[in-house]
Write a protein that holds these residues in place. Sequence first.
Motif, PDB file in Angstrom:
ATOM      1  N   LEU A   1       0.855  -1.187  -0.213  1.00 31.39           N
ATOM      2  CA  LEU A   1       0.019   0.100   0.102  1.00 31.39           C
ATOM      3  C   LEU A   1       0.700   1.240  -0.074  1.00 31.39           C
ATOM      4  O   LEU A   1       0.382   2.265  -0.094  1.00 31.39           O
ATOM      5  N   VAL A   2       2.126   1.010   0.182  1.00 30.41           N
ATOM      6  CA  VAL A   2       3.108   2.326  -0.005  1.00 30.41           C
ATOM      7  C   VAL A   2       2.923   2.871  -1.347  1.00 30.41           C
ATOM      8  O   VAL A   2       2.908   2.230  -2.435  1.00 30.41           O
ATOM      9  N   GLY A   3       2.450   4.240  -1.307  1.00 24.27           N
ATOM     10  CA  GLY A   3       2.449   4.758  -2.621  1.00 24.27           C
ATOM     11  C   GLY A   3       0.877   4.702  -3.196  1.00 24.27           C
ATOM     12  O   GLY A   3       0.900   5.668  -4.101  1.00 24.27           O
ATOM     13  N   LYS A   4       0.257   3.979  -2.625  1.00 27.44           N
ATOM     14  CA  LYS A   4      -1.119   3.790  -3.130  1.00 27.44           C
ATOM     15  C   LYS A   4      -2.149   4.929  -2.703  1.00 27.44           C
ATOM     16  O   LYS A   4      -2.004   5.162  -1.398  1.00 27.44           O
ATOM     17  N   SER A   5      -3.107   5.184  -3.392  1.00 24.89           N
ATOM     18  CA  SER A   5      -4.156   6.141  -3.111  1.00 24.89           C
ATOM     19  C   SER A   5      -5.346   5.532  -2.874  1.00 24.89           C
ATOM     20  O   SER A   5      -5.898   4.658  -3.758  1.00 24.89           O
TER      21      SER A   5
ATOM     22  N   GLY B   1     -20.536  -3.065  -9.309  1.00 25.90           N
ATOM     23  CA  GLY B   1     -19.596  -3.844  -8.976  1.00 25.90           C
ATOM     24  C   GLY B   1     -18.172  -3.318  -8.970  1.00 25.90           C
ATOM     25  O   GLY B   1     -17.225  -3.951  -9.186  1.00 25.90           O
ATOM     26  N   ARG B   2     -18.006  -2.044  -8.679  1.00 23.30           N
ATOM     27  CA  ARG B   2     -16.782  -1.400  -8.496  1.00 23.30           C
ATOM     28  C   ARG B   2     -17.082   0.141  -7.823  1.00 23.30           C
ATOM     29  O   ARG B   2     -18.394   0.379  -7.671  1.00 23.30           O
TER      30      ARG B   2
ATOM     31  N   ASP C   1      -9.683   5.301  -7.634  1.00 24.55           N
ATOM     32  CA  ASP C   1      -8.286   5.496  -6.741  1.00 24.55           C
ATOM     33  C   ASP C   1      -7.527   3.931  -7.055  1.00 24.55           C
ATOM     34  O   ASP C   1      -8.271   3.302  -7.882  1.00 24.55           O
ATOM     35  N   ASP C   2      -6.814   3.464  -6.180  1.00 25.52           N
ATOM     36  CA  ASP C   2      -6.152   2.287  -6.333  1.00 25.52           C
ATOM     37  C   ASP C   2      -7.151   1.079  -5.876  1.00 25.52           C
ATOM     38  O   ASP C   2      -6.729  -0.149  -5.929  1.00 25.52           O
ATOM     39  N   ALA C   3      -7.870   1.392  -5.046  1.00 22.06           N
ATOM     40  CA  ALA C   3      -8.775   0.359  -4.341  1.00 22.06           C
ATOM     41  C   ALA C   3      -9.396  -0.610  -5.389  1.00 22.06           C
ATOM     42  O   ALA C   3      -9.588  -1.689  -5.321  1.00 22.06           O
ATOM     43  N   ASN C   4     -10.139  -0.131  -6.531  1.00 15.48           N
ATOM     44  CA  ASN C   4     -10.791  -0.990  -7.448  1.00 15.48           C
ATOM     45  C   ASN C   4      -9.728  -2.010  -7.987  1.00 15.48           C
ATOM     46  O   ASN C   4     -10.080  -2.971  -8.274  1.00 15.48           O
ATOM     47  N   GLY C   5      -8.623  -1.605  -8.422  1.00 13.85           N
ATOM     48  CA  GLY C   5      -7.617  -2.652  -8.787  1.00 13.85           C
ATOM     49  C   GLY C   5      -7.257  -3.683  -7.780  1.00 13.85           C
ATOM     50  O   GLY C   5      -7.064  -4.786  -8.203  1.00 13.85           O
ATOM     51  N   ILE C   6      -6.946  -3.245  -6.735  1.00 19.08           N
ATOM     52  CA  ILE C   6      -6.798  -3.949  -5.691  1.00 19.08           C
ATOM     53  C   ILE C   6      -7.782  -5.143  -5.431  1.00 19.08           C
ATOM     54  O   ILE C   6      -7.519  -6.133  -5.466  1.00 19.08           O
ATOM     55  N   MET C   7      -9.217  -4.563  -5.375  1.00 15.48           N
ATOM     56  CA  MET C   7     -10.034  -5.456  -5.110  1.00 15.48           C
ATOM     57  C   MET C   7     -10.260  -6.486  -6.225  1.00 15.48           C
ATOM     58  O   MET C   7     -10.463  -7.550  -6.053  1.00 15.48           O
ATOM     59  N   GLU C   8     -10.281  -5.793  -7.373  1.00 11.58           N
ATOM     60  CA  GLU C   8     -10.341  -7.082  -8.746  1.00 11.58           C
ATOM     61  C   GLU C   8      -9.238  -8.291  -8.573  1.00 11.58           C
ATOM     62  O   GLU C   8      -9.588  -9.342  -8.727  1.00 11.58           O
TER      63      GLU C   8
ATOM     64  N   THR D   1      -9.299   0.730   5.810  1.00 11.65           N
ATOM     65  CA  THR D   1      -9.924   1.590   4.730  1.00 11.65           C
ATOM     66  C   THR D   1     -10.231   0.712   3.793  1.00 11.65           C
ATOM     67  O   THR D   1     -10.820   0.807   3.046  1.00 11.65           O
ATOM     68  N   LEU D   2      -9.034   0.053   3.202  1.00  9.71           N
ATOM     69  CA  LEU D   2      -9.200  -1.010   1.934  1.00  9.71           C
ATOM     70  C   LEU D   2     -10.231  -1.927   2.325  1.00  9.71           C
ATOM     71  O   LEU D   2     -10.877  -2.254   1.058  1.00  9.71           O
ATOM     72  N   ILE D   3     -10.292  -2.676   3.480  1.00  9.68           N
ATOM     73  CA  ILE D   3     -11.621  -3.490   3.439  1.00  9.68           C
ATOM     74  C   ILE D   3     -12.929  -3.127   3.253  1.00  9.68           C
ATOM     75  O   ILE D   3     -13.625  -3.410   2.384  1.00  9.68           O
ATOM     76  N   ASP D   4     -12.915  -1.736   3.532  1.00 14.15           N
ATOM     77  CA  ASP D   4     -14.287  -1.132   3.630  1.00 14.15           C
ATOM     78  C   ASP D   4     -14.496  -0.867   2.145  1.00 14.15           C
ATOM     79  O   ASP D   4     -15.536  -1.049   1.769  1.00 14.15           O
ATOM     80  N   ARG D   5     -13.566  -0.425   1.506  1.00 15.17           N
ATOM     81  CA  ARG D   5     -13.747  -0.086  -0.096  1.00 15.17           C
ATOM     82  C   ARG D   5     -13.963  -1.320  -0.730  1.00 15.17           C
ATOM     83  O   ARG D   5     -14.314  -1.163  -1.938  1.00 15.17           O
ATOM     84  N   MET D   6     -13.766  -2.510  -0.337  1.00 14.75           N
ATOM     85  CA  MET D   6     -13.948  -3.652  -1.220  1.00 14.75           C
ATOM     86  C   MET D   6     -15.424  -3.943  -1.231  1.00 14.75           C
ATOM     87  O   MET D   6     -15.857  -5.122  -1.466  1.00 14.75           O
ATOM     88  N   ASN D   7     -16.385  -3.131  -0.395  1.00 13.45           N
ATOM     89  CA  ASN D   7     -17.857  -3.494  -0.572  1.00 13.45           C
ATOM     90  C   ASN D   7     -18.295  -3.811  -1.803  1.00 13.45           C
ATOM     91  O   ASN D   7     -19.406  -4.666  -1.803  1.00 13.45           O
ATOM     92  N   ALA D   8     -17.728  -3.294  -2.789  1.00 13.07           N
ATOM     93  CA  ALA D   8     -18.464  -3.832  -4.247  1.00 13.07           C
ATOM     94  C   ALA D   8     -18.343  -5.136  -4.533  1.00 13.07           C
ATOM     95  O   ALA D   8     -18.925  -5.515  -5.298  1.00 13.07           O
ATOM     96  N   MET D   9     -17.054  -5.941  -4.002  1.00 12.33           N
ATOM     97  CA  MET D   9     -16.985  -7.337  -4.027  1.00 12.33           C
ATOM     98  C   MET D   9     -18.342  -8.083  -3.394  1.00 12.33           C
ATOM     99  O   MET D   9     -18.350  -9.201  -3.927  1.00 12.33           O
ATOM    100  N   TYR D  10     -18.833  -7.627  -2.682  1.00  9.71           N
ATOM    101  CA  TYR D  10     -20.122  -8.191  -1.791  1.00  9.71           C
ATOM    102  C   TYR D  10     -20.852  -9.187  -2.770  1.00  9.71           C
ATOM    103  O   TYR D  10     -21.372 -10.187  -2.283  1.00  9.71           O
ATOM    104  N   GLU D  11     -21.316  -8.384  -3.699  1.00  4.56           N
ATOM    105  CA  GLU D  11     -22.308  -9.176  -4.655  1.00  4.56           C
ATOM    106  C   GLU D  11     -21.618  -9.712  -5.768  1.00  4.56           C
ATOM    107  O   GLU D  11     -22.494 -10.439  -6.373  1.00  4.56           O
TER     108      GLU D  11
END
Length: 178
Positions: free
Chosen positions: A40-44, A58-59, A64-71, A96-106
């Motif tokens: 996560l160094v340098g990630k937004s 679904g995203r 920011d960088d969360a969508n790519g990591i989630m994928e 914060t990253l875990i929260d942002r992966m909420n799109a993955m739930y469905e």
Amino acid sequence: MKKVIVISTSLRHGSNSDMLADQFVLGAKAAGHDVEKISLVGKSICFCRGCLACQKLGRCVIDDDANGIMEKVKNAEVVVWATPIYYYGMSGQMKTLIDRMNAMYELDYHFRDVYLLTTAADDEEQTPKRAETGLTGWTDCYPKSRLAGTLFCGGVNYAREIEGNPKLQEAFELGKSV
């Protein structure tokens, strides 16, 4: 061969949890797995807004960088989180990253085994328990997954203080056992 994603959440260069992550990666690669480490160094990664648009799209709508990591997490079979323990919990950037992966739930996710690697200055056995509980809250939302293993190294505070610690070999062996 399994697809393994290792997410190192410390933002400190030479961090102890990152060094555990590196050893896990080496062990998993030695076992023949396809391994990618994400730092996560340098990630937004912005905070979740709670708009729930992600449930339809679904995203996340935040670019920011969360969508790519989630994928990558969604398509991995094994997900490994490495975090320093701050105030007896996971790092804020991990949460914060875990929260942002909420799109993955469905979505149809592939991961089954989730691992947690933690480090802290405090070396009491209960030190990582709240971080484990927080991560279990995430895995509980993905019923095909489970917290498959944890590794805690206490008594390390300063960067690279973990060097020479037997927990590094344990992290290698845990990665090898995936």
